[in-house]
Design a protein around this motif. Sequence first.
Motif, PDB file in Angstrom:
ATOM      1  N   GLN A 176      36.673  23.062  34.027  1.00 28.24           N
ATOM      2  CA  GLN A 176      36.498  23.590  35.379  1.00 28.24           C
ATOM      3  C   GLN A 176      35.498  24.740  35.384  1.00 28.24           C
ATOM      4  OE1 GLN A 176      37.826  21.822  37.821  1.00 28.24           O
ATOM      5  NE2 GLN A 176      38.605  20.564  36.123  1.00 28.24           N
ATOM      6  N   PRO A 177      34.613  24.785  36.358  1.00 32.46           N
ATOM      7  CA  PRO A 177      33.592  25.842  36.403  1.00 32.46           C
ATOM      8  C   PRO A 177      34.190  27.192  36.775  1.00 32.46           C
ATOM      9  CG  PRO A 177      33.504  24.528  38.401  1.00 32.46           C
ATOM     10  CD  PRO A 177      34.501  23.843  37.502  1.00 32.46           C
ATOM     11  N   ILE A 178      33.534  28.245  36.317  1.00 36.74           N
ATOM     12  CA  ILE A 178      33.894  29.591  36.733  1.00 36.74           C
ATOM     13  C   ILE A 178      33.288  29.836  38.113  1.00 36.74           C
ATOM     14  CG2 ILE A 178      33.663  32.051  36.232  1.00 36.74           C
ATOM     15  CD1 ILE A 178      33.528  31.311  33.272  1.00 36.74           C
ATOM     16  N   LEU A 179      34.123  30.226  39.062  1.00 40.62           N
ATOM     17  CA  LEU A 179      33.696  30.390  40.447  1.00 40.62           C
ATOM     18  C   LEU A 179      33.293  31.825  40.737  1.00 40.62           C
ATOM     19  CD1 LEU A 179      36.525  28.277  42.121  1.00 40.62           C
ATOM     20  CD2 LEU A 179      34.258  27.506  41.399  1.00 40.62           C
ATOM     21  N   GLU A 180      32.490  31.995  41.750  1.00 39.44           N
ATOM     22  CA  GLU A 180      32.093  33.337  42.161  1.00 39.44           C
ATOM     23  C   GLU A 180      33.275  34.058  42.800  1.00 39.44           C
ATOM     24  OE1 GLU A 180      28.670  33.438  44.635  1.00 39.44           O
ATOM     25  OE2 GLU A 180      27.376  32.375  43.208  1.00 39.44           O
ATOM     26  N   GLU A 238      34.700  41.242  42.724  1.00 44.29           N
ATOM     27  CA  GLU A 238      35.666  41.248  41.631  1.00 44.29           C
ATOM     28  C   GLU A 238      34.952  41.012  40.297  1.00 44.29           C
ATOM     29  OE1 GLU A 238      38.657  42.123  41.954  1.00 44.29           O
ATOM     30  OE2 GLU A 238      39.326  41.657  43.983  1.00 44.29           O
ATOM     31  N   VAL A 239      35.638  41.341  39.195  1.00 47.82           N
ATOM     32  CA  VAL A 239      35.039  41.169  37.867  1.00 47.82           C
ATOM     33  C   VAL A 239      35.738  40.086  37.045  1.00 47.82           C
ATOM     34  CG1 VAL A 239      34.188  43.530  37.741  1.00 47.82           C
ATOM     35  CG2 VAL A 239      36.500  43.021  36.930  1.00 47.82           C
ATOM     36  N   PHE A 240      36.921  39.650  37.456  1.00 48.32           N
ATOM     37  CA  PHE A 240      37.634  38.644  36.679  1.00 48.32           C
ATOM     38  C   PHE A 240      36.972  37.274  36.828  1.00 48.32           C
ATOM     39  CE2 PHE A 240      39.697  38.661  40.857  1.00 48.32           C
ATOM     40  CZ  PHE A 240      39.728  37.316  41.169  1.00 48.32           C
ATOM     41  N   GLU A 241      37.334  36.348  35.924  1.00 50.46           N
ATOM     42  CA  GLU A 241      36.833  34.974  35.989  1.00 50.46           C
ATOM     43  C   GLU A 241      37.893  34.073  36.623  1.00 50.46           C
ATOM     44  OE1 GLU A 241      33.850  35.008  32.101  1.00 50.46           O
ATOM     45  OE2 GLU A 241      35.716  33.868  32.023  1.00 50.46           O
ATOM     46  N   PRO A 277      40.026  43.239  28.651  1.00 49.01           N
ATOM     47  CA  PRO A 277      40.759  44.509  28.630  1.00 49.01           C
ATOM     48  C   PRO A 277      40.101  45.569  29.512  1.00 49.01           C
ATOM     49  CG  PRO A 277      40.599  43.609  26.416  1.00 49.01           C
ATOM     50  CD  PRO A 277      39.745  42.725  27.290  1.00 49.01           C
ATOM     51  N   GLY A 278      40.878  46.189  30.360  1.00 46.22           N
ATOM     52  CA  GLY A 278      40.379  47.219  31.266  1.00 46.22           C
ATOM     53  C   GLY A 278      39.973  46.702  32.628  1.00 46.22           C
ATOM     54  N   GLU A 279      39.834  45.379  32.789  1.00 43.18           N
ATOM     55  CA  GLU A 279      39.478  44.825  34.085  1.00 43.18           C
ATOM     56  C   GLU A 279      40.713  44.749  34.984  1.00 43.18           C
ATOM     57  OE1 GLU A 279      35.637  42.064  32.826  1.00 43.18           O
ATOM     58  OE2 GLU A 279      37.541  41.094  33.354  1.00 43.18           O
ATOM     59  N   PHE A 280      40.492  44.752  36.286  1.00 40.31           N
ATOM     60  CA  PHE A 280      41.604  44.756  37.223  1.00 40.31           C
ATOM     61  C   PHE A 280      41.163  44.161  38.550  1.00 40.31           C
ATOM     62  CE2 PHE A 280      39.455  48.858  37.310  1.00 40.31           C
ATOM     63  CZ  PHE A 280      39.141  49.008  38.649  1.00 40.31           C
ATOM     64  N   LEU A 281      42.145  43.828  39.385  1.00 36.95           N
ATOM     65  CA  LEU A 281      41.864  43.347  40.728  1.00 36.95           C
ATOM     66  C   LEU A 281      41.321  44.501  41.569  1.00 36.95           C
ATOM     67  CD1 LEU A 281      45.074  41.225  41.411  1.00 36.95           C
ATOM     68  CD2 LEU A 281      42.755  40.327  41.173  1.00 36.95           C
ATOM     69  N   ASN A 282      40.237  44.252  42.260  1.00 37.90           N
ATOM     70  CA  ASN A 282      39.702  45.281  43.151  1.00 37.90           C
ATOM     71  C   ASN A 282      40.506  45.331  44.457  1.00 37.90           C
ATOM     72  OD1 ASN A 282      37.760  47.266  44.080  1.00 37.90           O
ATOM     73  ND2 ASN A 282      36.975  45.661  45.430  1.00 37.90           N
ATOM     74  N   VAL A 283      40.807  44.166  44.994  1.00 39.94           N
ATOM     75  CA  VAL A 283      41.561  44.122  46.236  1.00 39.94           C
ATOM     76  C   VAL A 283      43.044  44.356  45.953  1.00 39.94           C
ATOM     77  CG1 VAL A 283      41.850  41.610  46.116  1.00 39.94           C
ATOM     78  CG2 VAL A 283      42.060  42.764  48.318  1.00 39.94           C
TER      79      VAL A 283
END
Length: 311
Positions: free
Chosen positions: A206-210, A214-217, A239-245
């Motif tokens: 499955q492709p990684i979507l835009e 946000e920074v997650f995949e 590590p260190g990434e998070f949901l912006n919303v």
Amino acid sequence: MKNLAGVQFLDKMESFSVHSLLLALFLLCDLRISFSQQGFCSAPSILESQPLYWKATNPTLSPAYLQELPGFTRSVYEKDHALITPESHVFSPLPDWINTLGAYLIAPPMGSHFVMYLAKMQDNSKSGLPPSDVERFLFVLQGVVTLSEMSGIDYKLEVDSYAYLPPNLEHSLKSDNSATLVVFERRYAYLENHLSELIVGSTDKQPILETPGEVFELRKLLPTSLAYDFNIHIMDFQPGEFLNVKEVHYNQHGLLILEGQGIYRLGNNWFPVEAGDAIWMAPFVPQWYGALGKTRSRYLLYKDVNRNPLL
């Protein structure tokens, strides 16, 4: 002179004994590292590799200093959210399945309109069918299963593979050896002129979507068309990434952490979570996630979509 020579001799013997003891301890520790996974001298080899999602099916039950505390669990159930952790799983035979144990992690009595359960298939096991008009989604966490449909086509599903079975589709899942699945089922919300179809796939295809802002995949395992009343997302955080919303919405969620660890906000509570933990989120509960640790964090997320909440 004799006494001095004797003292020197004893000093040499003592030094020899200490060195011999240290050497013996080093060799013993080296052997224990080679043959043991636990203990003071043991250490896992950096060359070892674990199967994908191994921690989700073999999780840490609790911190070491709390394992001997009677009654301890990280599980929490509130009116609008729940955290179900592995030490509180209760397995029993799944109705209509053969040689299979199940643990229901999310179910309507808690407020959900779907079920999420773990199915542990044993040797020569076989699935049953869901009730009438109920659709099913399964994701393989461990082992290999064979999906058969009435047309005679068989699909081999390995770890990270999945299948969507539309309502009332005759099918069976078989396993010759042990396998673990996470399964979602819900009563299909029919929409005129739209019918869902059998889907078989794997996450890596499955492709990684835009994800603007946000920074997650993000990967979506089901089509986004109106025929499907829910979707399954795979979300990856470094590590260190998070949901912006900071999400608050009418959609329900069922979540299983597949890899890594982090902090999940549910309502006004903040929970440390790790691979193997399951979460239910009711409509409009505030929710947020941040990844911690040194490795990727990945979770599988159920989300109802494409239907008017008034219906």
